[in-house]
Design a protein around this motif. Structure first.
Motif, PDB file in Angstrom:
ATOM      1  N   GLY A  25     -29.716   5.577 -57.146  1.00  0.00           N
ATOM      2  CA  GLY A  25     -28.179   5.107 -57.305  1.00  0.00           C
ATOM      3  C   GLY A  25     -27.114   6.302 -57.025  1.00  0.00           C
ATOM      4  O   GLY A  25     -26.154   5.999 -57.071  1.00  0.00           O
ATOM      5  N   GLY A  26     -27.698   7.408 -57.020  1.00  0.00           N
ATOM      6  CA  GLY A  26     -26.683   8.591 -56.820  1.00  0.00           C
ATOM      7  C   GLY A  26     -26.081   8.675 -58.284  1.00  0.00           C
ATOM      8  O   GLY A  26     -26.670   8.342 -59.098  1.00  0.00           O
ATOM      9  N   PRO A  27     -24.857   9.804 -58.215  1.00  0.00           N
ATOM     10  CA  PRO A  27     -24.525  10.131 -59.425  1.00  0.00           C
ATOM     11  C   PRO A  27     -23.816   8.851 -60.238  1.00  0.00           C
ATOM     12  O   PRO A  27     -23.441   8.009 -59.733  1.00  0.00           O
ATOM     13  CB  PRO A  27     -23.396  11.053 -59.013  1.00  0.00           C
ATOM     14  CG  PRO A  27     -23.744  11.658 -57.715  1.00  0.00           C
ATOM     15  CD  PRO A  27     -24.561  10.399 -57.179  1.00  0.00           C
ATOM     16  N   HIS A  28     -24.149   8.778 -61.553  1.00  0.00           N
ATOM     17  CA  HIS A  28     -23.693   7.668 -62.459  1.00  0.00           C
ATOM     18  C   HIS A  28     -22.827   8.287 -63.338  1.00  0.00           C
ATOM     19  O   HIS A  28     -23.340   9.356 -64.224  1.00  0.00           O
ATOM     20  CB  HIS A  28     -24.876   7.009 -63.339  1.00  0.00           C
ATOM     21  CG  HIS A  28     -25.614   6.099 -62.284  1.00  0.00           C
ATOM     22  ND1 HIS A  28     -26.214   6.623 -61.145  1.00  0.00           N
ATOM     23  CD2 HIS A  28     -25.767   4.760 -62.595  1.00  0.00           C
ATOM     24  CE1 HIS A  28     -26.809   5.293 -60.737  1.00  0.00           C
ATOM     25  NE2 HIS A  28     -26.585   4.217 -61.680  1.00  0.00           N
ATOM     26  N   PRO A  29     -21.977   7.662 -63.800  1.00  0.00           N
ATOM     27  CA  PRO A  29     -20.946   7.895 -64.888  1.00  0.00           C
ATOM     28  C   PRO A  29     -21.797   7.388 -66.324  1.00  0.00           C
ATOM     29  O   PRO A  29     -22.571   6.464 -66.132  1.00  0.00           O
ATOM     30  CB  PRO A  29     -19.902   7.244 -65.075  1.00  0.00           C
ATOM     31  CG  PRO A  29     -19.778   6.151 -63.823  1.00  0.00           C
ATOM     32  CD  PRO A  29     -21.055   6.513 -63.252  1.00  0.00           C
TER      33      PRO A  29
END
Lengths: 105, 141
Positions: A25-29
């Motif tokens: 999902g790519g970068p996540h907070p």
């Protein structure tokens, strides 16, 4: 040198799941990651810290959020150590096949 | 993701009868030709050592013991190198006019998390599901 080795970092299923989420999902907070786990925020933060210490994830600020991203580089260290073992046996099997063709009675 | 059995499995069809394959596995001179030089003997309990050229991450010495032996069917030996305390099992099955040879490399010290994880990875769980995808991603990037 990272403070935590890659093997330790991925020994835990939750940390592997974090890596999988970041990969897919790519970068996540951090809040978004927290939704995916049935664990307290401090526990998740501890896992993220360990992954960061192993050099497998990076953290950066984006506004009021902290974003976590995958750093796959250290995983090459892993593949570099492991791949040769399976490769070793495949080569030996192949050597055996060649040997048998020439092994007359 | 689930944890996978901790093993490497490789198999190969060999167009030779099981007896001949068995001989290649159990005759030290033949074994030395395709695997590594050793003082192997086909006797359960026999301790032997494979020796080869050292290379990075491998001192070239593998300490072994014959654990199980069923002529032309099964051969199992321990395989110890450094922190690795493992088991190698060869299984022979007649197939057509030849033999299918199965290799299974498994076993580890459950008290050693590093090794446990390393073997789990060697078994392909992590590597097949994650590493290949990651590598593909990196190669494309």
């Amino acid at each position: 040198m990272p403070e935590v080795d890659v093997f330790t970092a991925i020994a835990n299923p939750a940390r592997r799941e974090v890596l999988r989420l970041l990969r897919d999902g790519g970068p996540h907070p951090v809040a978004q990651l927290a939704e995916r786990f049935d664990m307290s925020r401090p526990s998740l933060s501890e896992h993220l810290r360990l992954l960061k210490d192993a050099g497998l994830v990076t953290e950066r600020r984006a506004g009021r959020q902290r974003l976590y991203s995958l750093e796959a580089g250290p995983l090459h260290e892993l593949a570099g150590w492991l791949a040769p073992y399976e490769q070793f046996w495949r080569e030996k099997m192949s050597d055996l096949a060649t040997f048998l063709d020439a092994d007359d009675d | 993701m689930t944890d996978e059995p901790a093993s490497i499995e490789v198999d190969q069809y060999l167009p030779h009868p099981p007896g001949k394959v068995w001989r290649a596995l159990t005759d030290p001179a033949r074994l030395a030709t395709w695997l590594m030089p050793s003082d192997f003997a086909p006797v359960v309990g026999h301790r032997f050592t494979f020796r080869t050229e050292p290379r990075p991450g491998f001192d070239g010495i593998v300490h072994c013991r014959v654990l199980d032996l069923e002529p032309e069917r099964l051969l199992r030996w321990s395989w110890c190198n450094g922190a690795l305390d493992s088991t190698v099992t060869w299984t022979l099955a007649a197939e057509g006019h030849g033999t299918r040879l199965f290799l299974r490399h498994d076993g580890f010290d459950p008290g050693d998390p590093w090794q446990q994880q390393a073997m789990r990875i060697m078994g392909g769980g992590w590597r097949s599901h994650i590493m290949r995808a990651l590598e593909a991603e990196l190669n494309a990037g």
